[in-house]
Design a protein around this motif. Structure first.
Motif, PDB file in Angstrom:
ATOM      1  N   ASP A  61      59.666   9.743 -74.417  1.00  0.00           N
ATOM      2  CA  ASP A  61      58.457   9.366 -75.137  1.00  0.00           C
ATOM      3  C   ASP A  61      58.748   8.250 -76.141  1.00  0.00           C
ATOM      4  O   ASP A  61      57.980   7.297 -76.256  1.00  0.00           O
ATOM      5  CB  ASP A  61      57.881  10.580 -75.854  1.00  0.00           C
ATOM      6  CG  ASP A  61      56.564  10.283 -76.528  1.00  0.00           C
ATOM      7  OD1 ASP A  61      55.654   9.800 -75.830  1.00  0.00           O
ATOM      8  OD2 ASP A  61      56.447  10.517 -77.741  1.00  0.00           O
ATOM      9  N   GLU A  62      59.873   8.345 -76.845  1.00  0.00           N
ATOM     10  CA  GLU A  62      60.244   7.295 -77.807  1.00  0.00           C
ATOM     11  C   GLU A  62      60.550   5.976 -77.099  1.00  0.00           C
ATOM     12  O   GLU A  62      60.181   4.906 -77.584  1.00  0.00           O
ATOM     13  CB  GLU A  62      61.469   7.741 -78.608  1.00  0.00           C
ATOM     14  CG  GLU A  62      61.175   8.836 -79.607  1.00  0.00           C
ATOM     15  CD  GLU A  62      62.428   9.358 -80.284  1.00  0.00           C
ATOM     16  OE1 GLU A  62      63.511   8.757 -80.094  1.00  0.00           O
ATOM     17  OE2 GLU A  62      62.327  10.369 -80.992  1.00  0.00           O
ATOM     18  N   ALA A  63      61.232   6.055 -75.963  1.00  0.00           N
ATOM     19  CA  ALA A  63      61.585   4.841 -75.227  1.00  0.00           C
ATOM     20  C   ALA A  63      60.345   4.137 -74.683  1.00  0.00           C
ATOM     21  O   ALA A  63      60.283   2.912 -74.652  1.00  0.00           O
ATOM     22  CB  ALA A  63      62.538   5.178 -74.087  1.00  0.00           C
ATOM     23  N   ALA A  64      59.343   4.915 -74.288  1.00  0.00           N
ATOM     24  CA  ALA A  64      58.113   4.338 -73.746  1.00  0.00           C
ATOM     25  C   ALA A  64      57.102   4.003 -74.837  1.00  0.00           C
ATOM     26  O   ALA A  64      56.091   3.373 -74.563  1.00  0.00           O
ATOM     27  CB  ALA A  64      57.485   5.296 -72.747  1.00  0.00           C
ATOM     28  N   LEU A 106      64.208  16.848 -67.542  1.00  0.00           N
ATOM     29  CA  LEU A 106      63.098  16.043 -68.046  1.00  0.00           C
ATOM     30  C   LEU A 106      62.438  16.702 -69.254  1.00  0.00           C
ATOM     31  O   LEU A 106      62.071  16.028 -70.217  1.00  0.00           O
ATOM     32  CB  LEU A 106      62.055  15.808 -66.961  1.00  0.00           C
ATOM     33  CG  LEU A 106      62.342  14.672 -65.997  1.00  0.00           C
ATOM     34  CD1 LEU A 106      61.291  14.658 -64.902  1.00  0.00           C
ATOM     35  CD2 LEU A 106      62.387  13.354 -66.704  1.00  0.00           C
ATOM     36  N   ALA A 107      62.292  18.012 -69.210  1.00  0.00           N
ATOM     37  CA  ALA A 107      61.696  18.723 -70.346  1.00  0.00           C
ATOM     38  C   ALA A 107      62.587  18.627 -71.576  1.00  0.00           C
ATOM     39  O   ALA A 107      62.097  18.442 -72.695  1.00  0.00           O
ATOM     40  CB  ALA A 107      61.456  20.181 -69.976  1.00  0.00           C
ATOM     41  N   ILE A 108      63.885  18.723 -71.380  1.00  0.00           N
ATOM     42  CA  ILE A 108      64.815  18.636 -72.512  1.00  0.00           C
ATOM     43  C   ILE A 108      64.768  17.256 -73.155  1.00  0.00           C
ATOM     44  O   ILE A 108      64.775  17.130 -74.382  1.00  0.00           O
ATOM     45  CB  ILE A 108      66.248  18.975 -72.054  1.00  0.00           C
ATOM     46  CG1 ILE A 108      66.346  20.462 -71.706  1.00  0.00           C
ATOM     47  CG2 ILE A 108      67.262  18.613 -73.128  1.00  0.00           C
ATOM     48  CD1 ILE A 108      67.651  20.853 -71.048  1.00  0.00           C
ATOM     49  N   PHE A 109      64.710  16.213 -72.340  1.00  0.00           N
ATOM     50  CA  PHE A 109      64.761  14.850 -72.861  1.00  0.00           C
ATOM     51  C   PHE A 109      63.386  14.194 -72.986  1.00  0.00           C
ATOM     52  O   PHE A 109      63.291  12.970 -73.086  1.00  0.00           O
ATOM     53  CB  PHE A 109      65.669  13.989 -71.981  1.00  0.00           C
ATOM     54  CG  PHE A 109      67.107  14.420 -72.030  1.00  0.00           C
ATOM     55  CD1 PHE A 109      67.845  14.274 -73.185  1.00  0.00           C
ATOM     56  CD2 PHE A 109      67.700  15.003 -70.931  1.00  0.00           C
ATOM     57  CE1 PHE A 109      69.167  14.679 -73.235  1.00  0.00           C
ATOM     58  CE2 PHE A 109      69.019  15.414 -70.966  1.00  0.00           C
ATOM     59  CZ  PHE A 109      69.753  15.253 -72.124  1.00  0.00           C
ATOM     60  N   SER A 110      62.318  14.966 -73.003  1.00  0.00           N
ATOM     61  CA  SER A 110      60.977  14.393 -73.075  1.00  0.00           C
ATOM     62  C   SER A 110      60.744  13.629 -74.382  1.00  0.00           C
ATOM     63  O   SER A 110      60.024  12.635 -74.397  1.00  0.00           O
ATOM     64  CB  SER A 110      59.921  15.468 -72.894  1.00  0.00           C
ATOM     65  OG  SER A 110      59.977  16.408 -73.944  1.00  0.00           O
ATOM     66  N   ASP A 111      61.367  14.054 -75.477  1.00  0.00           N
ATOM     67  CA  ASP A 111      61.245  13.322 -76.745  1.00  0.00           C
ATOM     68  C   ASP A 111      61.833  11.919 -76.626  1.00  0.00           C
ATOM     69  O   ASP A 111      61.237  10.942 -77.066  1.00  0.00           O
ATOM     70  CB  ASP A 111      61.954  14.070 -77.873  1.00  0.00           C
ATOM     71  CG  ASP A 111      61.214  15.306 -78.308  1.00  0.00           C
ATOM     72  OD1 ASP A 111      59.978  15.339 -78.152  1.00  0.00           O
ATOM     73  OD2 ASP A 111      61.874  16.241 -78.796  1.00  0.00           O
TER      74      ASP A 111
END
Length: 58
Positions: free
Chosen positions: A22-25, A14-19
Motif C-alpha cells: 500500500d505504501e509503495a503504491a 500478501l496479507a502480511i506485506f499489505s502495508d
C-alpha cells in the motif's frame, strides 16, 4: 492436495506485506483493504477445500 499450498502461501504473504504494498503504491489505504479481502477469500476457499478433501475422499 499439494497444489492448494501454491495458493495459500502467497495469500498469506500478501496479507502480511499489505502495508508495504500500500505504501509503495501510495494508495491511501484502499489498496490495503482490497488486498486483505482478496487474501482472506483465497485463504478461506483454500482451507475449505483442504478440509473437504480430508473428510470426503475422491
Amino acid at each position: 492436495m499439494n497444489e492448494y499450498w501454491c495458493f495459500l502461501i502467497p495469500a498469506i504473504l500478501l496479507a502480511i506485506f499489505s502495508d508495504k504494498i500500500d505504501e509503495a503504491a501510495k494508495a491511501d489505504e484502499k489498496l490495503k483493504k482490497v488486498i486483505l479481502v482478496i487474501c482472506a477469500g483465497v485463504v478461506l476457499i483454500t482451507l475449505i477445500r483442504v478440509v473437504s478433501d480430508l473428510f470426503i475422499p475422491t
